[in-house]
Design an enzyme around this catalytic site. Sequence first.
Site, PDB file in Angstrom:
ATOM      1  N   ASP A  45      21.277 -13.705 -16.842  1.00 45.43           N
ATOM      2  CA  ASP A  45      22.099 -14.564 -15.983  1.00 45.43           C
ATOM      3  C   ASP A  45      21.510 -14.614 -14.570  1.00 45.43           C
ATOM      4  O   ASP A  45      21.992 -15.360 -13.714  1.00 45.43           O
ATOM      5  CB  ASP A  45      23.575 -14.139 -15.991  1.00 45.43           C
ATOM      6  N   SER A  46      20.394 -13.873 -14.362  1.00 45.98           N
ATOM      7  CA  SER A  46      19.597 -14.057 -13.149  1.00 45.98           C
ATOM      8  C   SER A  46      19.042 -15.479 -13.098  1.00 45.98           C
ATOM      9  O   SER A  46      18.496 -15.883 -12.063  1.00 45.98           O
ATOM     10  CB  SER A  46      18.463 -13.032 -13.089  1.00 45.98           C
ATOM     11  N   ASP A  84      21.998 -12.868 -22.001  1.00 47.57           N
ATOM     12  CA  ASP A  84      23.025 -12.238 -21.165  1.00 47.57           C
ATOM     13  C   ASP A  84      24.374 -12.911 -21.398  1.00 47.57           C
ATOM     14  O   ASP A  84      24.449 -14.145 -21.435  1.00 47.57           O
ATOM     15  CB  ASP A  84      22.662 -12.426 -19.680  1.00 47.57           C
ATOM     16  N   LYS A 114      23.429  -9.109 -24.124  1.00 46.00           N
ATOM     17  CA  LYS A 114      23.558  -8.010 -23.165  1.00 46.00           C
ATOM     18  C   LYS A 114      24.851  -8.224 -22.376  1.00 46.00           C
ATOM     19  O   LYS A 114      25.183  -9.357 -22.043  1.00 46.00           O
ATOM     20  CB  LYS A 114      22.364  -7.956 -22.212  1.00 46.00           C
ATOM     21  N   GLU A 116      27.326  -6.335 -19.072  1.00 46.06           N
ATOM     22  CA  GLU A 116      27.399  -5.357 -17.984  1.00 46.06           C
ATOM     23  C   GLU A 116      28.708  -4.590 -18.060  1.00 46.06           C
ATOM     24  O   GLU A 116      29.761  -5.177 -18.308  1.00 46.06           O
ATOM     25  CB  GLU A 116      27.351  -6.082 -16.622  1.00 46.06           C
ATOM     26  N   GLU A 183      20.164  -0.093 -13.815  1.00 45.58           N
ATOM     27  CA  GLU A 183      19.703  -0.851 -12.642  1.00 45.58           C
ATOM     28  C   GLU A 183      20.038  -0.116 -11.354  1.00 45.58           C
ATOM     29  O   GLU A 183      21.201   0.264 -11.127  1.00 45.58           O
ATOM     30  CB  GLU A 183      20.343  -2.254 -12.649  1.00 45.58           C
TER      31      GLU A 183
HETATM   32  O1  KIV Z   1      19.867 -11.085 -15.468  1.00 42.92           O
HETATM   33  C1  KIV Z   1      18.895 -10.294 -15.447  1.00 42.92           C
HETATM   34  O2  KIV Z   1      17.747 -10.681 -15.176  1.00 42.92           O
HETATM   35  C2  KIV Z   1      19.135  -8.887 -15.770  1.00 42.92           C
HETATM   36  C3  KIV Z   1      17.998  -7.934 -15.687  1.00 42.92           C
HETATM   37  C4  KIV Z   1      17.472  -7.799 -14.317  1.00 42.92           C
HETATM   38  C5  KIV Z   1      18.325  -6.635 -16.308  1.00 42.92           C
HETATM   39  O3  KIV Z   1      20.243  -8.562 -16.109  1.00 42.92           O
HETATM   40 NA    NA Z   2      21.850 -10.091 -15.878  1.00 38.68          NA
END
Ligand code: KIV
Ligand code: NA
Length: 266
Positions: A45-46, A84, A114, A116, A183
């Site tokens: 989600d980056s 994500d 993934k 969080e 992280e």
């Molecule tokens: O969204 C992302 O890029 C991440 C990584 C930095 C682990 O969650």
């Molecule tokens: Na992320």
Amino acid sequence: RKRTRIHHLAEMKQRGERWAMLTAYDVYSAEIFDEAGIPVLLVGDSAGNNVFGFDNTIPVTVDHLVPLTRAVVQGAPHALVVADLPFGSYHVSVEQAVGTGIRFLKEAGAHAVKLEGGARFAPHVEALSGSGIPVMAHLGFTPQAEHALGGFRIQGRGSSAEQKLVEDALALQEAGAFAVVLEMVPGEVAKRVTAELTIPTVGIGAGPDCDAQVLVWSDMAGMNRGRIPRFVKQYARVGDALLEAAKAYAADVKGGTYPDEAHTYH
Ligand code: KIV
Ligand code: NA
């Protein structure tokens, strides 16, 4: 070369073999990282910051990430592609989490998701993995919780915070997570979590002792020409190369030297 599977990652931990993970958001980057032998690609989600230009990951939705995930799966024939789960797409209930996970597998072809958060999300991890959706967990600094954590800060510092991190990691492992991202935690803490878990840890700003590492590709390759965190090592200046290419192209067009005879049909 065969497709990376979650059992390969478990076997690599047993052998003490480290591996690298990168984010990817489109087909060309996915092709390049897959050819480089990166075994796991994350459609993070980056993308909020690195594709859509938001200030953080909070506005990112499932509808933003599904097409990007499709593109990465299309470009990467060997990598395990992790999508994500965006903020708000799994927080409401276990049912919501499973529904969102199903969308990423059905609509985007993701191989895993993934999410969080700590022990509070163990039931979500258990329901997802029990439904055939492998889950990577994410602890330490979790960007979706930026406002609750009080900004970009190292997590897990001090003995009670360290103990909480270890307990969260164990709860998520117990719930069926196949790996856990750590992280921005002290290297000593990441080392301890890595030793206590049987599943691989994937560090980002978590020192050298994790089983694997992850970076945002636009930071790692210098596509992002702005500020990058201290833990990032920049391996190329792709943004500068693109700037020079665009300037040279514009100058050629302006000067009448492109298109030339070689690039013209008759
Ligand atoms: O969204 C992302 O890029 C991440 C990584 C930095 C682990 O969650
Ligand atoms: Na992320």
